[in-house]
Enzyme design. Structure first.
Site, PDB file in Angstrom:
ATOM      1  N   HIS A 107       0.767  -1.287   0.059  1.00 23.62           N
ATOM      2  CA  HIS A 107       0.066   0.018  -0.044  1.00 23.62           C
ATOM      3  C   HIS A 107       0.758   1.299  -0.255  1.00 23.62           C
ATOM      4  O   HIS A 107       0.473   2.139   0.853  1.00 23.62           O
ATOM      5  CB  HIS A 107      -1.065   0.022   1.217  1.00 23.62           C
ATOM      6  CG  HIS A 107      -2.030  -1.067   1.226  1.00 23.62           C
ATOM      7  ND1 HIS A 107      -2.415  -1.640   0.019  1.00 23.62           N
ATOM      8  CD2 HIS A 107      -2.700  -1.516   2.139  1.00 23.62           C
ATOM      9  CE1 HIS A 107      -3.404  -2.369   0.198  1.00 23.62           C
ATOM     10  NE2 HIS A 107      -3.757  -2.639   1.523  1.00 23.62           N
ATOM     11  N   HIS A 181      -9.777   2.433   0.171  1.00 28.56           N
ATOM     12  CA  HIS A 181      -9.543   1.381   1.115  1.00 28.56           C
ATOM     13  C   HIS A 181     -10.567   1.308   2.321  1.00 28.56           C
ATOM     14  O   HIS A 181     -10.416   1.237   3.536  1.00 28.56           O
ATOM     15  CB  HIS A 181      -8.260   1.249   1.896  1.00 28.56           C
ATOM     16  CG  HIS A 181      -7.749  -0.113   2.317  1.00 28.56           C
ATOM     17  ND1 HIS A 181      -8.282  -0.437   3.428  1.00 28.56           N
ATOM     18  CD2 HIS A 181      -6.863  -1.088   1.816  1.00 28.56           C
ATOM     19  CE1 HIS A 181      -7.607  -1.750   3.568  1.00 28.56           C
ATOM     20  NE2 HIS A 181      -6.771  -1.901   2.636  1.00 28.56           N
ATOM     21  N   GLU A 310     -11.717  -3.486  -2.965  1.00 31.45           N
ATOM     22  CA  GLU A 310     -10.713  -2.224  -3.325  1.00 31.45           C
ATOM     23  C   GLU A 310     -10.403  -2.593  -4.883  1.00 31.45           C
ATOM     24  O   GLU A 310     -10.051  -3.613  -5.538  1.00 31.45           O
ATOM     25  CB  GLU A 310      -9.309  -2.406  -2.874  1.00 31.45           C
ATOM     26  CG  GLU A 310      -9.535  -2.328  -1.386  1.00 31.45           C
ATOM     27  CD  GLU A 310      -8.247  -3.189  -0.651  1.00 31.45           C
ATOM     28  OE1 GLU A 310      -6.986  -2.918  -0.911  1.00 31.45           O
ATOM     29  OE2 GLU A 310      -8.764  -4.122   0.137  1.00 31.45           O
TER      30      GLU A 310
HETATM   31  C1  BGC Z   1      -4.939  -6.254   2.170  1.00 27.87           C
HETATM   32  C2  BGC Z   1      -4.693  -7.072   3.305  1.00 27.87           C
HETATM   33  C3  BGC Z   1      -4.011  -5.993   4.295  1.00 27.87           C
HETATM   34  C4  BGC Z   1      -4.988  -4.900   4.266  1.00 27.87           C
HETATM   35  C5  BGC Z   1      -4.266  -3.811   5.343  1.00 27.87           C
HETATM   36  C6  BGC Z   1      -5.747  -5.071   2.192  1.00 27.87           C
HETATM   37  O1  BGC Z   1      -6.008  -4.340   1.052  1.00 27.87           O
HETATM   38  O2  BGC Z   1      -5.410  -6.954   0.940  1.00 27.87           O
HETATM   39  O3  BGC Z   1      -3.654  -7.979   3.118  1.00 27.87           O
HETATM   40  O4  BGC Z   1      -3.708  -6.786   5.519  1.00 27.87           O
HETATM   41  O5  BGC Z   1      -5.260  -4.257   3.338  1.00 27.87           O
HETATM   42  O6  BGC Z   1      -5.372  -3.502   6.329  1.00 27.87           O
END
Ligand code: BGC
Length: 345
Positions: A107, A181, A310
């Site tokens: 991310h 998210h 997402e």
């Molecule tokens: C991911 C997870 C991750 C989370 C973080 C999601 O988008 O797919 O693996 O732990 O985000 O909070």
């Protein structure tokens, strides 16, 4: 008419002031968006009796977001999801990114787009109004090449849609994968195991132990991954090691706006449909929520207390030659749109 209101929402330790915008449409749908992380702080939508309820996880004040947030409501970037070992080769040059998820990059790194302050201005369009957030991600930030100008516009319509449009331009080729998210819980409490999910995807990209795609693209048919016909999130989750945290390959193939997902909560009657121009969608069933976070109203967010959908390019695309390219070249403009449409039944 969509009403737009702007208010202060606290400040960062370095005294940067944070603002929050409240958008309200003529049906009462209300979205609150702040300049820190371009975060959707709350989203109130009506249930089948017209009662408004907040359907996103998060905090009541800025402090919570600053202390510990698993990307609640945030814009994620420069690259959403994982890049294996935080490295990739582009035009013959190896780039090393910040690693913040074991040995991998997740991310956007240590300080991704969810943790930066965005400039914001209200925007009004025909039958829609919203907030345009802009951010300049500098060459080298978290290890990425190129100065990248990003514009994310959230808007509400009077058809009970929340639209998120993404635009970006760079001065050097760079991987990019922008997403939103939010953790949704259409009941506003409890877990999401009884939510009925439909995914317009016949295939998914399996992952290894570190949640990095193996490179395969497998059929969902006949497996607990199949949501093509609509299924309760919890009906087969015990058969999926760790819970759902997978990229689905959308039937649409991306490129034009198409239905990607539907989530229905039978008790409140709330239905959320997601349309996107992206080729994939990450279905994450809130597996890492463990009750340690006390969120809005002091509510403890326990395992599967919310789900994320997402819209995205596939994880680790910069290292996966058979996945759709996530490289933005200079002189080109990235444009991507995701629409969340709310109704009841
Ligand atoms: C991911 C997870 C991750 C989370 C973080 C999601 O988008 O797919 O693996 O732990 O985000 O909070």
């Amino acid at each position: 008419m969509i009403d737009i209101k702007r208010d202060p929402f606290g400040s960062l330790p370095d005294e940067t002031a944070i603002e929050i915008y409240t958008l309200t449409n003529d049906k009462g749908l209300k979205a609150r968006l702040m300049t820190y992380g371009a975060i959707l702080v709350s989203l109130e939508v009506p249930d089948r009796n017209g009662v408004l309820g907040d359907i996103t996880l998060g905090y009541d004040s800025l402090d919570g977001y600053l202390k510990a947030s698993p990307y609640f409501g945030a814009i994620v970037g420069r690259y959403g999801n994982r890049i294996a070992k935080g490295r990739f080769i582009l035009d013959g040059i190896e780039y090393k990114l910040a690693t913040n998820d074991g040995i991998n990059h997740l991310h956007g790194g240590v300080k991704g787009f969810d943790k930066v302050v965005w400039a914001a201005e209200p925007v009004e369009e025909a039958n829609a109004a919203g907030v345009r957030f802009t951010y300049l991600s500098r060459d080298g930030e978290e290890g990425y090449p190129g100065n990248l100008r990003v514009v994310v516009t959230y808007s509400l319509t009077n058809d009970n849609e929340l639209r998120i449009s993404y635009e970006a331009e760079t001065d050097k080729a760079t991987p990019i994968n922008l997403t939103h998210h939010s953790y949704f819980n259409l009941a506003g409490k409890g877990d999401v195991l009884g939510h009925r999910l439909t995914l317009y995807a016949d295939k998914f990209t399996p992952v290894d132990e570190g949640l990095i795609p193996t490179g395969e693209v497998l059929d969902v048919k006949g497996t607990p991954m199949d949501f093509t016909k609509g299924e309760a999130v919890g009906s087969r989750i015990a058969q999926v090691k760790g819970g759902y945290d997978h990229n689905y390959v959308l039937r649409s193939g991306g490129g034009s706006l198409a239905l990607a997902a539907g989530v229905y909560e039978p008790i409140t009657g709330r239905l959320m449909e997601i349309f996107t121009t992206e080729p994939g969608i990450q279905f994450y069933s809130g597996n890492f929520l463990d009750g340690t976070i006390a969120g809005k109203g002091g509510l403890a967010y326990t395992k599967h207390g919310g789900l994320c959908l997402e819209t995205q390019h596939f994880p680790d695309s910069p290292n996966q030659p058979n996945f759709p390219s996530s490289i933005l070249e200079p002189g080109r403009k990235l444009a991507s749109l995701t629409v969340h449409k709310f109704s009841t039944k």
